[in-house]
Write a protein that holds these residues in place. Structure first.
Motif, PDB file in Angstrom:
ATOM      1  N   VAL A 159      45.173 -16.868 -99.183  1.00 47.75           N
ATOM      2  CA  VAL A 159      44.938 -17.947-100.251  1.00 47.75           C
ATOM      3  C   VAL A 159      43.403 -18.684 -99.292  1.00 47.75           C
ATOM      4  O   VAL A 159      43.536 -18.824 -97.633  1.00 47.75           O
ATOM      5  CB  VAL A 159      45.815 -18.726-100.530  1.00 47.75           C
ATOM      6  CG1 VAL A 159      46.951 -17.606-100.857  1.00 47.75           C
ATOM      7  CG2 VAL A 159      46.758 -19.324 -98.327  1.00 47.75           C
ATOM      8  N   GLY A 160      43.463 -19.914 -99.173  1.00 42.77           N
ATOM      9  CA  GLY A 160      42.704 -21.047 -98.429  1.00 42.77           C
ATOM     10  C   GLY A 160      43.304 -22.025 -97.944  1.00 42.77           C
ATOM     11  O   GLY A 160      44.515 -21.659 -97.837  1.00 42.77           O
ATOM     12  N   PRO A 161      42.083 -22.088 -96.806  1.00 37.28           N
ATOM     13  CA  PRO A 161      43.229 -22.970 -96.297  1.00 37.28           C
ATOM     14  C   PRO A 161      43.776 -24.501 -96.099  1.00 37.28           C
ATOM     15  O   PRO A 161      44.766 -24.869 -95.514  1.00 37.28           O
ATOM     16  CB  PRO A 161      42.111 -23.994 -94.946  1.00 37.28           C
ATOM     17  CG  PRO A 161      40.653 -23.589 -96.326  1.00 37.28           C
ATOM     18  CD  PRO A 161      41.006 -22.910 -96.722  1.00 37.28           C
ATOM     19  N   ASN A 162      43.154 -24.413 -97.140  1.00 39.22           N
ATOM     20  CA  ASN A 162      44.024 -26.622 -98.103  1.00 39.22           C
ATOM     21  C   ASN A 162      45.597 -25.805 -98.207  1.00 39.22           C
ATOM     22  O   ASN A 162      45.618 -26.979 -99.528  1.00 39.22           O
ATOM     23  CB  ASN A 162      42.831 -27.360 -98.283  1.00 39.22           C
ATOM     24  CG  ASN A 162      41.821 -27.100 -97.606  1.00 39.22           C
ATOM     25  OD1 ASN A 162      41.872 -28.002 -96.594  1.00 39.22           O
ATOM     26  ND2 ASN A 162      41.190 -26.940 -97.986  1.00 39.22           N
ATOM     27  N   SER A 163      45.378 -24.339 -99.261  1.00 38.21           N
ATOM     28  CA  SER A 163      47.041 -23.854 -99.934  1.00 38.21           C
ATOM     29  C   SER A 163      48.256 -24.522 -99.424  1.00 38.21           C
ATOM     30  O   SER A 163      48.511 -24.646 -98.259  1.00 38.21           O
ATOM     31  CB  SER A 163      46.943 -22.291 -99.846  1.00 38.21           C
ATOM     32  OG  SER A 163      47.900 -22.303-101.229  1.00 38.21           O
ATOM     33  N   ARG A 220      43.927 -18.317 -95.022  1.00 39.38           N
ATOM     34  CA  ARG A 220      45.130 -18.261 -94.244  1.00 39.38           C
ATOM     35  C   ARG A 220      46.146 -16.917 -95.154  1.00 39.38           C
ATOM     36  O   ARG A 220      46.144 -16.856 -96.009  1.00 39.38           O
ATOM     37  CB  ARG A 220      46.297 -19.195 -94.387  1.00 39.38           C
ATOM     38  CG  ARG A 220      47.884 -19.392 -93.462  1.00 39.38           C
ATOM     39  CD  ARG A 220      47.449 -20.746 -94.014  1.00 39.38           C
ATOM     40  NE  ARG A 220      47.635 -21.290 -94.608  1.00 39.38           N
ATOM     41  CZ  ARG A 220      48.818 -21.459 -95.894  1.00 39.38           C
ATOM     42  NH1 ARG A 220      49.926 -20.544 -95.673  1.00 39.38           N
ATOM     43  NH2 ARG A 220      48.718 -22.408 -97.591  1.00 39.38           N
ATOM     44  N   PRO A 221      46.056 -16.010 -93.817  1.00 43.45           N
ATOM     45  CA  PRO A 221      46.896 -14.373 -94.545  1.00 43.45           C
ATOM     46  C   PRO A 221      48.361 -14.735 -94.959  1.00 43.45           C
ATOM     47  O   PRO A 221      49.275 -15.521 -94.612  1.00 43.45           O
ATOM     48  CB  PRO A 221      46.840 -14.078 -93.499  1.00 43.45           C
ATOM     49  CG  PRO A 221      46.377 -14.606 -92.601  1.00 43.45           C
ATOM     50  CD  PRO A 221      45.631 -15.862 -92.527  1.00 43.45           C
ATOM     51  N   PRO A 233      50.220  -9.423 -85.244  1.00 50.07           N
ATOM     52  CA  PRO A 233      51.443  -9.074 -85.492  1.00 50.07           C
ATOM     53  C   PRO A 233      52.571  -9.820 -86.190  1.00 50.07           C
ATOM     54  O   PRO A 233      53.332 -10.026 -86.298  1.00 50.07           O
ATOM     55  CB  PRO A 233      51.743  -9.410 -83.985  1.00 50.07           C
ATOM     56  CG  PRO A 233      50.679 -10.290 -83.396  1.00 50.07           C
ATOM     57  CD  PRO A 233      49.172  -9.708 -84.372  1.00 50.07           C
ATOM     58  N   ASP A 234      51.758 -11.543 -86.365  1.00 46.23           N
ATOM     59  CA  ASP A 234      52.326 -12.779 -86.802  1.00 46.23           C
ATOM     60  C   ASP A 234      52.774 -12.263 -88.455  1.00 46.23           C
ATOM     61  O   ASP A 234      53.323 -13.906 -88.908  1.00 46.23           O
ATOM     62  CB  ASP A 234      52.413 -14.333 -86.219  1.00 46.23           C
ATOM     63  CG  ASP A 234      52.542 -14.000 -84.996  1.00 46.23           C
ATOM     64  OD1 ASP A 234      53.224 -13.429 -84.736  1.00 46.23           O
ATOM     65  OD2 ASP A 234      51.642 -14.556 -84.112  1.00 46.23           O
ATOM     66  N   VAL A 235      51.952 -11.667 -89.127  1.00 46.04           N
ATOM     67  CA  VAL A 235      51.917 -12.066 -91.047  1.00 46.04           C
ATOM     68  C   VAL A 235      52.706 -10.823 -91.190  1.00 46.04           C
ATOM     69  O   VAL A 235      52.320  -9.571 -90.935  1.00 46.04           O
ATOM     70  CB  VAL A 235      50.655 -11.264 -90.984  1.00 46.04           C
ATOM     71  CG1 VAL A 235      50.277 -11.807 -92.405  1.00 46.04           C
ATOM     72  CG2 VAL A 235      48.973 -12.806 -90.633  1.00 46.04           C
ATOM     73  N   PRO A 236      53.910 -11.060 -91.955  1.00 47.44           N
ATOM     74  CA  PRO A 236      54.908 -10.419 -92.644  1.00 47.44           C
ATOM     75  C   PRO A 236      54.209  -9.111 -93.748  1.00 47.44           C
ATOM     76  O   PRO A 236      53.170  -9.456 -94.008  1.00 47.44           O
ATOM     77  CB  PRO A 236      55.799 -10.984 -92.498  1.00 47.44           C
ATOM     78  CG  PRO A 236      55.043 -12.297 -93.614  1.00 47.44           C
ATOM     79  CD  PRO A 236      54.187 -12.227 -92.041  1.00 47.44           C
ATOM     80  N   THR A 237      55.241  -8.204 -93.697  1.00 48.94           N
ATOM     81  CA  THR A 237      54.690  -7.109 -94.542  1.00 48.94           C
ATOM     82  C   THR A 237      55.053  -7.662 -96.309  1.00 48.94           C
ATOM     83  O   THR A 237      55.767  -8.663 -96.415  1.00 48.94           O
ATOM     84  CB  THR A 237      55.414  -6.019 -94.437  1.00 48.94           C
ATOM     85  OG1 THR A 237      56.911  -5.921 -94.690  1.00 48.94           O
ATOM     86  CG2 THR A 237      55.186  -5.014 -93.591  1.00 48.94           C
TER      87      THR A 237
END
Length: 237
Positions: free
Chosen positions: A132-136, A219-220, A233-237
């Motif tokens: 998503v966008g950085p300001n979401s 932003r993931p 590694p900090d982004v969940p599935t």
């Protein structure tokens, strides 16, 4: 569970069979190689082709020219390579769209992926990432699903029928969401608009999205994969 990967390989026109193959192999390559990329410059496929092509050129002592031919969900580039001489000097970066999806999405194709093209090598597999966008104000994937009100969220993709598009459509079906698709001519312009707030979200592969993610431009929320990615590694599935 959503699990969508984009497999990218190097494909060439099918070579003629017979005694000429051995003779051809001994002299190959005797001239520059043209590497057709079916997406605009700046995307993941373009980056991969230029990175590998530079190393390949040094190894074979011949120029490797990357030629971007976007359009038709990779069909334009694939058709051009299929019509080229079957000598291994005109190749195309092919993904799931080129080899699998297009035969189901289009009633007529000017190339047959099974008869007109042959694989050279698998270059990589790229799990999709929901960004998503950085300001979401969306916190995570669960929050994204909860806030996806009908008609109020538009998402971008690298093009209609692309793996990025179909991965998002799969999320829509599995999550019961209602979102408007905005197709772009490649992942790079879609990411630029996502960063600028013109679209709310998209699925992107790591090759195309790594720079935007690391730079904080997008932003993931989650990776469409069974396990977390070592690069995120900090982004969940």
């Amino acid at each position: 569970m959503l699990n969508r990967r984009c497999a990218t390989g190097l494909i060439t026109a099918i070579a003629l069979l017979g005694g000429t193959v051995a003779a051809h192999a001994q002299s190959y390559p005797a001239k520059p190689i043209r590497w057709v990329v079916p997406y605009p410059a700046g995307g993941g496929s373009d980056f991969l082709a230029r990175t590998i092509g530079q190393q390949l050129s040094q190894q074979i002592s011949q120029p490797v020219t990357v030629d971007n031919k976007p359009g038709g969900n990779t069909a334009i580039a694939a058709s051009e390579v299929a019509r080229s001489a079957a000598a291994g000097y005109t190749n195309v970066s092919a993904d799931n769209g080129t080899m699998v999806f297009n035969t189901a999405l289009y009633s007529k194709l000017t190339y047959n992926p099974e008869k007109d093209l042959t694989p050279v090598t698998l270059m990589g597999r790229f799990p999709m990432i929901l960004v998503v966008g950085p300001n979401s104000d969306v916190k995570d994937a669960k929050d994204f699903v909860a806030k996806a009100a009908p008609g109020k969220i538009s998402y971008g993709s690298a093009g209609a029928g692309s793996p990025h598009h179909l991965a998002m459509e799969l999320l829509k079906v599995q999550g019961g969401l209602h979102m408007v698709h905005i197709p772009y001519r490649g992942a790079a312009p879609a990411l630029a608009d996502l960063a600028g707030g013109q679209v709310a979200a998209m699925m992107v592969d790591l090759a195309a999205g790594a720079g935007f993610i690391k730079g904080g431009k997008v932003r993931p929320l989650a990776v469409a994969n069974a396990t977390r990615l070592p690069q995120l590694p900090d982004v969940p599935t």
